[in-house]
Design an enzyme around this catalytic site. Structure first.
Site, mmCIF file in Angstrom:
data_model
loop_
_atom_site.group_PDB
_atom_site.id
_atom_site.type_symbol
_atom_site.label_atom_id
_atom_site.label_comp_id
_atom_site.label_asym_id
_atom_site.label_seq_id
_atom_site.Cartn_x
_atom_site.Cartn_y
_atom_site.Cartn_z
ATOM 1 N N ASP A 170 0.891 -4.049 -13.347
ATOM 2 C CA ASP A 170 0.505 -5.464 -13.523
ATOM 3 C C ASP A 170 -0.839 -5.731 -12.858
ATOM 4 O OD1 ASP A 170 1.640 -5.220 -10.940
ATOM 5 O OD2 ASP A 170 2.744 -7.113 -11.047
ATOM 6 N N SER B 224 12.386 -8.269 -5.722
ATOM 7 C CA SER B 224 11.487 -9.408 -5.663
ATOM 8 C C SER B 224 12.023 -10.616 -4.898
ATOM 9 C CB SER B 224 11.146 -9.806 -7.104
ATOM 10 O OG SER B 224 10.126 -10.707 -7.116
ATOM 11 N N ASP C 256 6.195 -10.582 -10.750
ATOM 12 C CA ASP C 256 7.383 -11.189 -10.147
ATOM 13 C C ASP C 256 7.367 -12.708 -10.275
ATOM 14 O OD1 ASP C 256 7.576 -8.580 -9.468
ATOM 15 O OD2 ASP C 256 7.296 -8.858 -7.319
ATOM 16 N N GLY D 225 13.066 -4.079 -3.793
ATOM 17 C CA GLY D 225 12.380 -3.975 -5.085
ATOM 18 C C GLY D 225 12.906 -4.963 -6.108
HETATM 19 P P1 NG1 Z 1 8.215 -5.734 -5.396
HETATM 20 O O1 NG1 Z 1 9.190 -4.807 -5.943
HETATM 21 O O2 NG1 Z 1 8.710 -7.135 -5.378
HETATM 22 O O3 NG1 Z 1 7.656 -5.290 -4.093
HETATM 23 C C1 NG1 Z 1 5.686 -5.302 -6.289
HETATM 24 C C2 NG1 Z 1 4.681 -6.354 -6.766
HETATM 25 C C3 NG1 Z 1 4.646 -6.457 -8.292
HETATM 26 C C4 NG1 Z 1 4.469 -5.097 -8.934
HETATM 27 C C5 NG1 Z 1 5.522 -4.121 -8.374
HETATM 28 C C6 NG1 Z 1 5.341 -2.708 -8.882
HETATM 29 C C7 NG1 Z 1 4.285 -8.326 -5.351
HETATM 30 C C8 NG1 Z 1 4.736 -9.672 -4.982
HETATM 31 N N1 NG1 Z 1 5.036 -7.668 -6.246
HETATM 32 O O4 NG1 Z 1 6.981 -5.766 -6.489
HETATM 33 O O5 NG1 Z 1 3.593 -7.327 -8.677
HETATM 34 O O6 NG1 Z 1 3.171 -4.596 -8.766
HETATM 35 O O7 NG1 Z 1 5.464 -4.071 -6.957
HETATM 36 O O8 NG1 Z 1 5.430 -2.665 -10.261
HETATM 37 O O9 NG1 Z 1 3.287 -7.849 -4.840
#
Ligand code: NG1
Length: 500
Positions: A95, A188, A233, A186
């Site tokens: 993303d 969110s 997210d 993971g």
């Molecule tokens: P999580 O799993 O919530 O740490 C993070 C990023 C996403 C995306 C994913 C990997 C934030 C808030 N969220 O998610 O944007 O890059 O990793 O696909 O930084």
């Protein structure tokens, strides 16, 4: 607990008249006269976060939150807001490179009960006693990145709304938070919190902001925590709908429905390895490696490399396909890591200048960057997302097998090229496939947290018991957490307001 059916025996103000679980009944349309409403002829009701009635299935939980609120503040909350966690089915770490992703909201969420106050303070409680009450004057909101504080996520959402509308007289709020999204897994939880905070601040200040703009505001403001996230997210938190996953594209932000195939179930399994991405620089290093890969290729193609920030921008600029990008990566980038001094030499900048053109605060100390492998992951993963969405749309013979293979390939790429898996997640995804999953992969940022597996409906019970035996049963620490760590999920709804 409060009884809605017999208000006289309880605190009537704290009770709700529940409706049958409708999955979302709009009871209030956006009030176009409220402060800050941007007149937009194209806007319609569904562009805004809905205002819903509390459903039967939510009632007990909301009653408990109300009780805590009442006890602390001596009155009932004026409103509630809710934002869901998410599981990303495919499209990891792309993303922030500008590529589309394919998540769905999960049932687990963050709920905030809120009232405005006239003390000019934000007073925030958590129903989990492990988190201490926090308060600050709205005029003094300060997000200190150097310490990890649970309430910083609230302050991000608050600050995002205040800055977007240039509010110099934001109201104070009394707030109680209740969360069910497993943390550092993971799924969110952090963005659900930021989005819920944004929604609460919007409502408390009488603002009306569209879901798309809220997602964009919350994406930007969560970066105050320090991680340079890409927006998946926050977008799914606001744009999710029940019964459908979403294919989310960025710039401009759009979410298209993806009908997941009949006859399969998605199962989430937590590796029980916690990864706090705000506490490490793993995540931002990947963001920077992708940027450097884009800039070095841009430079070799005689492009204005300083203007290229993302691999997606590079592809657009070169006007070639994702497959062609994979060939370009092989030609232009060496497979061995690049030293910082080498990067500077190629780009023709000093180490000091590189800070401004490419690095971020917590990546200044990094001396070596793996550019080839990271770029290969991004372009191949971006391609897998498009294939996944297409297969879901066309539903050809053998669709579920094809989708499963894409998920397995995605995990292998995260593990080998992006190096964002860990031993436990590799073991768990392997066990999931051996236990009957058609595909299994880490979900979210990785380095710990959850895997998502696609399992045929009639095999789910057998799958759950095999994974339980193989991963949780013999490890006391995993076993105690199994209920919140091993569960099936289906596409849930997006963020909403609730007026009691
Ligand atoms: P999580 O799993 O919530 O740490 C993070 C990023 C996403 C995306 C994913 C990997 C934030 C808030 N969220 O998610 O944007 O890059 O990793 O696909 O930084």
């Amino acid at each position: 607990m409060f009884e809605a059916e017999n208000e006289s025996e309880t605190d009537a103000k704290c009770s709700f008249v529940p409706i049958k679980d409708s999955g979302g009944v709009v009871i209030q349309s956006p009030d176009k006269k409220v402060r800050g409403y941007q007149s937009d002829n194209m806007a319609n009701e569904t562009d805004y976060p809905p205002t819903l009635k509390i459903s039967l299935s939510q009632k007990d939980r909301f009653d408990k939150i109300c009780e805590v609120f009442h006890e602390r503040f001596g009155s009932d909350p004026e409103f509630y807001c809710r934002a869901p966690g998410r599981v990303n089915i495919i499209g990891e770490h792309i993303d922030y490179c500008g590529y589309s992703v394919l998540p769905m909201a999960i049932e687990q969420d963050i709920v905030i009960a809120a009232s405005t106050n006239n003390t000019g303070e934000i007073v925030l409680l958590n129903t989990d006693p492990d988190y201490r009450e926090f308060s600050t004057k709205v005029q003094n909101v300060d997000i200190d990145r150097s310490t990890l504080r649970w309430y910083n996520y609230f302050l991000c959402g608050f600050r995002g709304i205040v800055e977007s509308r240039k509010l110099d007289n934001a109201v104070g709020m009394n707030l109680v938070l209740d969360g069910t999204v497993p943390k550092s897994a993971g799924l969110s939880s952090s963005s659900a919190f930021v989005c819920c905070a944004g929604l609460a601040t919007m409502r408390a200040n009488g603002l009306q902001i569209s879901k798309v703009e809220l997602a964009e505001i919350c994406t930007r403001c969560e970066r105050y925590i320090g991680t340079q996230g890409g927006g998946m997210d926050q977008s799914i938190a606001f744009l999710a709908e029940r019964k459908t996953a979403k294919h989310i594209e960025f710039n401009p932000l759009r979410a298209n429905d993806v009908q997941l195939p009949d006859g399969v179930v998605f199962v989430i399994t937590n590796s029980c390895v916690e990864m706090q991405k705000a506490a490490t620089s793993h995540y931002n290093i990947r963001v920077v490696e992708c940027r450097l890969a884009a800039q070095i290729i841009a430079k070799s193609k005689n492009k204005e490399w300083k203007e290229i920030r993302k691999l997606g921008d590079l592809q657009k600029n070169l006007g070639v396909s994702l497959e062609e990008m994979l060939d370009i990566v092989d030609k232009e980038l060496k497979t061995q890591p690049y030293l910082k001094s080498e990067v500077c030499e190629i780009l023709g900048v000093t180490e000091d200048e590189l800070k401004d053109t490419s690095l971020s605060d917590n990546t200044l100390h990094i001396t070596s960057f793996k550019l080839h492998a990271r770029a290969k992951h991004v372009f191949s993963e971006a391609n897998r997302v498009l294939q996944f969405a297409e297969i879901c749309g066309d539903n050809p013979d053998g669709a579920v097998k094809l989708l499963g293979s894409l998920m397995n390939e995605s995990h292998a790429s995260c593990r080998d090229l992006y190096e964002c898996s860990c031993t436990e997640l590799d073991e768990l995804t392997q066990l999931c496939v051996q236990s009957g999953a058609l595909g299994s992969r880490l979900t979210g940022a990785g380095w710990g947290g959850c895997a998502v597996s696609m399992v045929r409906g009639h095999r789910v019970a057998d799958f759950l018991s095999k994974v339980y035996e193989g991963y949780y049963a013999n490890d006391p620490q995993r076993k105690v957490r199994v209920q919140e760590s091993l569960f099936t999920t289906q596409p849930g709804s997006g963020a909403a307001l609730y007026i009691p």
